[in-house]
Scaffold this motif. Structure first.
Motif, PDB file in Angstrom:
ATOM      1  N   GLY A   1     115.704 -19.417 108.995  1.00 26.40           N
ATOM      2  CA  GLY A   1     115.181 -18.734 107.817  1.00 26.40           C
ATOM      3  C   GLY A   1     114.886 -19.632 106.644  1.00 26.40           C
ATOM      4  N   LYS A   2     114.998 -20.954 106.844  1.00 22.39           N
ATOM      5  CA  LYS A   2     114.781 -21.901 105.756  1.00 22.39           C
ATOM      6  C   LYS A   2     113.299 -22.281 105.658  1.00 22.39           C
ATOM      7  N   PHE A   3     112.821 -22.385 104.442  1.00 22.00           N
ATOM      8  CA  PHE A   3     111.431 -22.753 104.199  1.00 22.00           C
ATOM      9  C   PHE A   3     111.195 -24.197 104.630  1.00 22.00           C
ATOM     10  N   VAL A   4     110.107 -24.423 105.389  1.00 17.59           N
ATOM     11  CA  VAL A   4     109.779 -25.749 105.905  1.00 17.59           C
ATOM     12  C   VAL A   4     108.579 -26.346 105.179  1.00 17.59           C
ATOM     13  N   ARG A   5     107.490 -25.578 105.107  1.00 17.33           N
ATOM     14  CA  ARG A   5     106.260 -26.082 104.496  1.00 17.33           C
ATOM     15  C   ARG A   5     105.297 -24.917 104.331  1.00 17.33           C
ATOM     16  N   GLU A   6     104.169 -25.179 103.710  1.00 18.12           N
ATOM     17  CA  GLU A   6     103.099 -24.193 103.652  1.00 18.12           C
ATOM     18  C   GLU A   6     101.804 -24.819 104.161  1.00 18.12           C
ATOM     19  N   ILE A   7     101.013 -24.019 104.823  1.00 20.08           N
ATOM     20  CA  ILE A   7      99.700 -24.439 105.283  1.00 20.08           C
ATOM     21  C   ILE A   7      98.684 -23.891 104.299  1.00 20.08           C
ATOM     22  N   VAL A   8      98.027 -24.781 103.572  1.00 23.27           N
ATOM     23  CA  VAL A   8      97.103 -24.388 102.508  1.00 23.27           C
ATOM     24  C   VAL A   8      95.692 -24.328 103.086  1.00 23.27           C
ATOM     25  N   THR A   9      95.027 -23.200 102.903  1.00 22.18           N
ATOM     26  CA  THR A   9      93.681 -23.000 103.433  1.00 22.18           C
ATOM     27  C   THR A   9      92.626 -23.262 102.360  1.00 22.18           C
ATOM     28  N   LYS A  10      91.389 -23.473 102.799  1.00 17.82           N
ATOM     29  CA  LYS A  10      90.314 -23.781 101.860  1.00 17.82           C
ATOM     30  C   LYS A  10      89.980 -22.605 100.956  1.00 17.82           C
ATOM     31  N   GLU A  11      90.188 -21.407 101.441  1.00 21.19           N
ATOM     32  CA  GLU A  11      89.818 -20.205 100.693  1.00 21.19           C
ATOM     33  C   GLU A  11      90.993 -19.241 100.689  1.00 21.19           C
ATOM     34  N   LYS A  12      91.030 -18.375  99.679  1.00 24.92           N
ATOM     35  CA  LYS A  12      92.057 -17.335  99.648  1.00 24.92           C
ATOM     36  C   LYS A  12      91.895 -16.413 100.845  1.00 24.92           C
ATOM     37  N   LEU A  13      93.029 -16.061 101.463  1.00 24.38           N
ATOM     38  CA  LEU A  13      93.008 -15.265 102.684  1.00 24.38           C
ATOM     39  C   LEU A  13      93.027 -13.774 102.357  1.00 24.38           C
ATOM     40  N   SER A  14      92.277 -13.017 103.140  1.00 24.53           N
ATOM     41  CA  SER A  14      92.224 -11.570 102.989  1.00 24.53           C
ATOM     42  C   SER A  14      92.582 -10.917 104.319  1.00 24.53           C
ATOM     43  N   LYS A  15      93.731 -10.256 104.354  1.00 20.10           N
ATOM     44  CA  LYS A  15      94.211  -9.576 105.554  1.00 20.10           C
ATOM     45  C   LYS A  15      94.208 -10.522 106.766  1.00 20.10           C
ATOM     46  N   PRO A  16      94.844 -11.674 106.645  1.00 26.63           N
ATOM     47  CA  PRO A  16      94.773 -12.672 107.715  1.00 26.63           C
ATOM     48  C   PRO A  16      95.653 -12.340 108.919  1.00 26.63           C
ATOM     49  N   LYS A  17      95.144 -12.672 110.094  1.00 29.70           N
ATOM     50  CA  LYS A  17      95.892 -12.608 111.344  1.00 29.70           C
ATOM     51  C   LYS A  17      96.092 -14.027 111.853  1.00 29.70           C
ATOM     52  N   VAL A  18      97.274 -14.303 112.403  1.00 25.47           N
ATOM     53  CA  VAL A  18      97.610 -15.680 112.778  1.00 25.47           C
ATOM     54  C   VAL A  18      98.140 -15.750 114.204  1.00 25.47           C
ATOM     55  N   GLU A  19      97.802 -16.852 114.869  1.00 25.74           N
ATOM     56  CA  GLU A  19      98.393 -17.195 116.157  1.00 25.74           C
ATOM     57  C   GLU A  19      98.716 -18.684 116.146  1.00 25.74           C
ATOM     58  N   VAL A  20      99.782 -19.063 116.873  1.00 28.85           N
ATOM     59  CA  VAL A  20     100.232 -20.454 116.886  1.00 28.85           C
ATOM     60  C   VAL A  20     100.360 -20.931 118.328  1.00 28.85           C
ATOM     61  N   ASP A  21      99.708 -22.056 118.639  1.00 32.09           N
ATOM     62  CA  ASP A  21      99.801 -22.646 119.978  1.00 32.09           C
ATOM     63  C   ASP A  21     101.129 -23.370 120.142  1.00 32.09           C
ATOM     64  N   ASP A  22     101.454 -23.700 121.389  1.00 32.05           N
ATOM     65  CA  ASP A  22     102.704 -24.413 121.653  1.00 32.05           C
ATOM     66  C   ASP A  22     102.753 -25.764 120.962  1.00 32.05           C
ATOM     67  N   ASN A  23     101.583 -26.384 120.713  1.00 35.14           N
ATOM     68  CA  ASN A  23     101.560 -27.676 120.030  1.00 35.14           C
ATOM     69  C   ASN A  23     101.640 -27.553 118.511  1.00 35.14           C
ATOM     70  N   GLY A  24     101.715 -26.319 118.017  1.00 33.43           N
ATOM     71  CA  GLY A  24     101.845 -26.095 116.576  1.00 33.43           C
ATOM     72  C   GLY A  24     100.551 -25.821 115.852  1.00 33.43           C
ATOM     73  N   ASP A  25      99.397 -25.948 116.539  1.00 37.73           N
ATOM     74  CA  ASP A  25      98.128 -25.586 115.906  1.00 37.73           C
ATOM     75  C   ASP A  25      98.160 -24.109 115.511  1.00 37.73           C
ATOM     76  N   ILE A  26      97.732 -23.814 114.300  1.00 38.65           N
ATOM     77  CA  ILE A  26      97.704 -22.438 113.829  1.00 38.65           C
ATOM     78  C   ILE A  26      96.258 -21.997 113.645  1.00 38.65           C
ATOM     79  N   THR A  27      95.924 -20.859 114.236  1.00 36.24           N
ATOM     80  CA  THR A  27      94.600 -20.269 114.119  1.00 36.24           C
ATOM     81  C   THR A  27      94.686 -19.045 113.226  1.00 36.24           C
ATOM     82  N   ILE A  28      93.767 -18.960 112.277  1.00 38.60           N
ATOM     83  CA  ILE A  28      93.751 -17.859 111.318  1.00 38.60           C
ATOM     84  C   ILE A  28      92.394 -17.170 111.372  1.00 38.60           C
TER      85      ILE A  28
END
Length: 381
Positions: free
Chosen positions: A157-184
């Protein structure tokens, strides 16, 4: 919502049906139309031809059934929620102004993820989607509107980091691959400066790629929504303004249309939501109109009832599949009511009756929630 003619314009913009051909399935209750190209096949279910109702046993869809009794400590109690289940964890997204909770499969509270507030790693906005990746040992939270970031925590439950996107997100859906890549995937607006429909970042938050939206995906207001239930290997989602279930192929950086309902010449399209399972496309017809299940392999379409043949042959919610799991959450009093209702049925067998009565005797009416859950069987793509 757009009709099928409007959808064909959207498809043309993605040039996936340039060499398309159509065929109609003679099988099953409702007629299915298949629009095929070299890259893609789109299934269209014709609403007015879906008449009959079938029963589907839960054991056909999931490997087994687990019954989880959440612990009865003060910090572990929760009410309304959305679930994110993995092989070892159960994440609970609570209502606004309440933190995300992480439990194990014994129903024990492992931790509260982050905290409500405005400091580093804290959040005051409604969580819109989440992902738990056991390979990376991390939890990813995205938020309803206007934040250009996804927050990442470890499974303590400890904060690790944030992934900052180029644009403000609106109702985003996320998936994460086993290698840690995050798709939004999110809902792009006409006024966004850096418009994108889909984007990918690596595990360190470095930008990898994005897919720009074609005009049919752009929004003028906040009235539409994105749904993604994360039940199949592909990133399956639908944006209600397009009224089509799409796959985002990260490797090709393309969107492919996969399924939609054709409501014909109806003056008003019924409210509905799409979901996808390894073997089915599901359409929830809202206001108690039922669930339409399109069997991908058999190429049939019917209204469907889900029967929990693991537990008393009670009817279960056909649409409750998310993150590769079936789920049915009960407050104790509601589970008691449902069991008593099933016991009153004339077709309740002696075996089912014994199972139900044993469960009924064990329920603490003042206790925490009880979860039925089962992992989806995975089929070929």
């Amino acid at each position: 919502m757009k009709n099928i003619k409007g959808f064909k314009v959207a498809v043309a913009l993605y040039t996936v049906l340039v060499t398309a051909s159509c065929s109609t399935s003679p099988k099953g209750d409702g007629t299915l139309t298949f629009v095929e190209s070299n890259e893609n096949a789109l299934t269209v279910c014709h609403f007015d031809q879906v008449k009959n109702t079938i029963n589907i046993n839960l054991s056909e869809l999931v490997e087994d059934l687990k019954i989880i009794r959440f612990e009865n400590t003060d910090n572990a109690f929760f009410k309304s929620c959305n679930l994110c289940i993995t092989d070892h964890y159960i994440g609970i997204r609570q209502s606004e102004s309440l933190p995300f909770l992480l439990f194990d499969h014994n129903g024990k509270l492992k931790c509260q993820v982050g905290a409500i507030g405005n400091g580093p790693g804290e959040y005051s906005q409604t969580i819109y989607d989440e992902a738990i990746n056991e390979k990376t040992g991390e939890i990813y939270l995205s938020f309803f509107f206007s934040l250009p970031k996804v927050l990442v925590y470890n499974t303590d439950g400890k904060f690790v980091r944030e992934i900052v996107t180029k644009e403000k997100l609106s109702k985003p859906k996320v998936e994460v691959d086993d290698n840690g890549d995050i798709t939004i995937i999110h809902m792009p607006f006409t006024y966004n400066k850096e418009k994108f429909l889909a984007t990918v970042y690596n595990k360190n938050g470095s930008f990898k790629q994005e897919l720009k939206p074609t005009p049919n995906f752009l929004q003028e207001n906040f009235n539409q929504d994105i749904f993604a239930y994360h039940n199949v290997p592909e990133f399956s989602f639908w944006l209600s303004s397009c009224d089509t279930l799409f796959h985002y192929d990260k490797n090709a950086n393309k969107i492919y249309p996969k399924f939609k309902m054709d409501f014909g010449k109806m003056s008003e399209t019924p409210l509905h939501i799409y979901n996808e399972l390894p073997g089915y496309y599901l359409t929830a017809m809202l206001w108690d109109k039922g669930i339409i299940a399109v069997n991908k392999e058999k190429q049939t379409s019917n209204y469907a009832r889900l029967i929990n043949d693991f537990f008393g042959h009670m009817e279960a919610p056909m649409f409750n599949f998310s993150n590769g799991w079936f789920y049915q959450m009960f407050e104790p009093g509601r589970l008691i009511t449902q069991i008593e209702k099933r016991l009153a049925d004339s077709d309740c067998s002696a075996k089912d009756r014994k199972q139900l009565e044993t469960m009924l005797e064990s329920i603490d009416e003042e206790g925490n929630n009880i979860l039925f859950m089962g992992k989806l069987k995975q089929k070929g793509k």
